[in-house]
Motif scaffolding. Structure first.
Motif, PDB file in Angstrom:
ATOM      1  N   TYR A  67       0.824  -1.214   0.000  1.00 44.16           N
ATOM      2  CA  TYR A  67       0.000   0.000   0.000  1.00 44.16           C
ATOM      3  C   TYR A  67       0.851   1.253   0.000  1.00 44.16           C
ATOM      4  O   TYR A  67       1.846   1.302   0.704  1.00 44.16           O
ATOM      5  N   PRO A  68       0.476   2.284  -0.716  1.00 42.40           N
ATOM      6  CA  PRO A  68      -0.650   2.362  -1.651  1.00 42.40           C
ATOM      7  C   PRO A  68      -0.203   2.245  -3.108  1.00 42.40           C
ATOM      8  O   PRO A  68      -0.886   2.711  -3.997  1.00 42.40           O
ATOM      9  N   ASN A  69       0.959   1.640  -3.311  1.00 43.24           N
ATOM     10  CA  ASN A  69       1.541   1.702  -4.657  1.00 43.24           C
ATOM     11  C   ASN A  69       1.452   0.430  -5.485  1.00 43.24           C
ATOM     12  O   ASN A  69       1.882   0.428  -6.624  1.00 43.24           O
ATOM     13  N   GLY A  70       0.961  -0.657  -4.934  1.00 42.54           N
ATOM     14  CA  GLY A  70       0.882  -1.839  -5.764  1.00 42.54           C
ATOM     15  C   GLY A  70       0.854  -3.127  -4.982  1.00 42.54           C
ATOM     16  O   GLY A  70       0.456  -3.142  -3.815  1.00 42.54           O
ATOM     17  N   ALA A  71       1.282  -4.197  -5.638  1.00 41.48           N
ATOM     18  CA  ALA A  71       1.266  -5.518  -4.997  1.00 41.48           C
ATOM     19  C   ALA A  71       2.381  -6.375  -5.581  1.00 41.48           C
ATOM     20  O   ALA A  71       2.812  -6.180  -6.727  1.00 41.48           O
ATOM     21  N   PHE A  72       2.806  -7.286  -4.756  1.00 48.93           N
ATOM     22  CA  PHE A  72       3.832  -8.231  -5.199  1.00 48.93           C
ATOM     23  C   PHE A  72       3.160  -9.585  -5.395  1.00 48.93           C
ATOM     24  O   PHE A  72       2.454 -10.078  -4.514  1.00 48.93           O
ATOM     25  N   VAL A  73       3.382 -10.164  -6.548  1.00 50.79           N
ATOM     26  CA  VAL A  73       2.748 -11.443  -6.867  1.00 50.79           C
ATOM     27  C   VAL A  73       3.837 -12.456  -7.195  1.00 50.79           C
ATOM     28  O   VAL A  73       4.774 -12.159  -7.952  1.00 50.79           O
ATOM     29  N   GLN A  74       3.703 -13.638  -6.606  1.00 48.89           N
ATOM     30  CA  GLN A  74       4.699 -14.685  -6.831  1.00 48.89           C
ATOM     31  C   GLN A  74       3.963 -15.988  -7.128  1.00 48.89           C
ATOM     32  O   GLN A  74       2.897 -16.256  -6.566  1.00 48.89           O
TER      33      GLN A  74
END
Lengths: 276, 231
Positions: free
Chosen positions: A14-21
């Motif tokens: 938050y508030p800039n994005g997400a990490f996906v793995q």
């Protein structure tokens, strides 16, 4: 062992994005595996591609906002309730015909025994809803980003000038809602409270709904009960959590007046043919 | 049943139920309801059109060609079948206050009979509430109603013989919770209607009857009165 792709981690930044793995198992073919990543506001899409097919990529940092174009509202994480879904598509060396995918909401994952407990609770709840007291329901997740409606949206005041616009169904985003998600839910009785107001007799019918964890609902999402075609707006969500992970959801919903534009949104043409 | 022989310029809709007196609350509300409905006739090319039936059309598209039906009703309408209908316009009237323009409101007196005429003005606040699902729509429709009242107030004043029609005020657009969040904007103004009435003392009338009876020479008052008032 069949080829399977699994999203192992979705961490909001938050508030800039997400990490996906994600991880791949059952990969027996020799060659290059391509992965694409998509984002949506609903578990059923439609999906926006955020990472084009990339060889041997196993994680992605999704940064908000994406480069903007005129008339387009970027997704943001500025609301406490906004949820995002990611879909990973893996194309093996054998080609598109053998591609596999996985979908996951941005949410922590459970480990070990807790994961199994959640699975057991979900299984029991799912059986109860499907065989005992649940009814089929279509969930319409409201769009919160996308192309603004050119017909009713004023770009300066950022307001909709026509509440019954059939281009955006009153959401100000073209299309209005993500694709319907069919699931089961238990709906309480809906007593109709009639009261006299300056606007004549007003009817309010609020009730509770219990449903599984997917799709995660937010205020202003719509539930369409397919048996009686009654349509409800979500007013409040009370999730039941296991170590901060949603197991199922209790919702406070309000039945929409029959003149509402939502009754024109086509959900399931076989059960509810469109007349209005 | 309509009143017979209604004057042309009158604060009352022609053909209204006979119990509704001119400039009475029901007459005033009916008058402004019809005036607002006139603005939202389908031929006017607005994105909203008034219709007697509120059941939405299949072809409604909320634009000038296929307008959305708008509900226009007096406030607190208990017999309307449409419930929670939006967009909607509700017309209401506030507390009527009397304003004197002469001492003791007296306009004139006939000495012989004691007949006294009175005149005053009644100030009536009118409130038009515009309700919609969207703030922008409520504000836009309210602006349409507001400007319509502003531009047409001289004509309305003449047509219904109103003494005054103050410039309308366009209020803020505020949210409210019902079955879902709705937005409402108020357009308000005052009108003034003419009040006229008279009183006549009973004693001079009776005195006149007594004098005529004595002058007739009839020995029986009952037969005299029967002769006078029965054909």
């Amino acid at each position: 062992m069949a080829l399977t792709v699994t999203i192992t981690r979705t961490t909001p930044l938050y508030p800039n994005g997400a990490f996906v793995q994600w991880d791949l198992s059952g990969a027996v073919d020799e060659g290059t595996y391509f992965f694409s990543l998509f984002r949506s506001g609903s578990s059923n899409g439609p999906w926006d591609e955020i990472m084009p097919a990339t060889a041997s990529a196993y994680s992605f940092m999704d940064r908000f906002p994406t480069p903007s174009v005129v008339g387009y509202q970027d997704p943001t994480q500025l609301s406490l309730a906004r949820g995002f879904y990611y879909k990973v598509v893996c194309v093996p060396p054998a080609g598109f015909a053998s591609q596999v995918d996985a979908v996951m909401e941005v949410e922590p994952t459970l480990e070990g025994k807790q994961r199994l407990i959640k699975r057991k609770i979900l299984r029991d709840e799912s059986l109860m809803l499907q065989r005992l007291n649940g009814v089929p329901v279509a969930v319409l997740k409201r769009r919160h980003w996308g192309t603004r409606c050119p017909k009713c949206f004023d770009k300066y005041t950022k307001e909709s000038m026509r509440s019954n616009c059939t281009n955006c169904w009153g959401t100000t985003f073209v299309g209005g809602y993500f694709d319907p998600v069919m699931t089961f839910a238990k709906r309480g009785v809906t007593p109709n409270q009639v009261g006299m107001t300056a606007q004549g007799k007003a009817e309010i019918a609020t009730t509770n709904v219990t449903m599984l964890d997917v799709p995660g609902l937010q205020d202003d999402d719509i539930l369409v009960f397919l048996r009686d075609n009654k349509r409800f707006i979500v007013k409040r969500v009370l999730p039941t959590e296991l170590q901060t992970v949603t197991v199922h959801q209790r919702l406070e919903v309000s039945e929409l007046p029959r003149s509402d534009i939502i009754y024109r949104v086509q959900v399931d043409p076989f059960r509810t043919p469109r007349l209005f | 049943m309509a009143l017979q022989g209604e004057p042309k310029f009158f604060p009352r809709m022609p053909g209204q139920q006979a119990d509704v007196m001119p400039a009475s609350p029901t007459a005033i509300v009916a008058m402004f309801t019809e005036i607002v409905r006139e603005r939202f006739r389908p031929a006017n090319g607005l994105a909203w059109a008034w219709s007697e039936s509120q059941t939405p059309e299949v072809t409604e598209d909320n634009d000038g060609y296929n307008p959305r039906k708008v509900l226009i009703e007096p406030a607190f309408s208990e017999h309307a079948e449409a419930r929670n209908y939006r967009p909607a316009i509700y017309i209401d009237k506030g507390e009527t206050a009397m304003q004197s323009v002469a001492i003791n409101n007296m306009a004139g007196k006939r000495i012989q009979t004691g007949l006294t005429g009175y005149y005053a003005l009644a100030t009536i606040p009118i409130d038009i509430e515009i309700v919609s699902d969207k703030k922008g729509e409520s504000a836009t429709m309210a602006d349409t109603v507001w400007f319509y009242m502003l531009s047409g107030r001289n004509l309305i004043q003449e047509t219904f013989n109103l003494h005054e029609f103050t410039p309308p005020m366009l209020g803020r657009t505020l949210p409210g919770e019902k079955d879902k969040t709705e937005w409402s904007t108020h357009v308000s103004f005052n009108i003034q209607t003419h009040l006229r009435w008279f009183t006549q003392p009973v004693a001079p009338l009776l005195q006149s009857v007594v004098l005529k009876y004595r002058d007739s020479g009839d020995p029986n008052i009952d037969t005299y009165l029967l002769k006078q008032y029965l054909p």
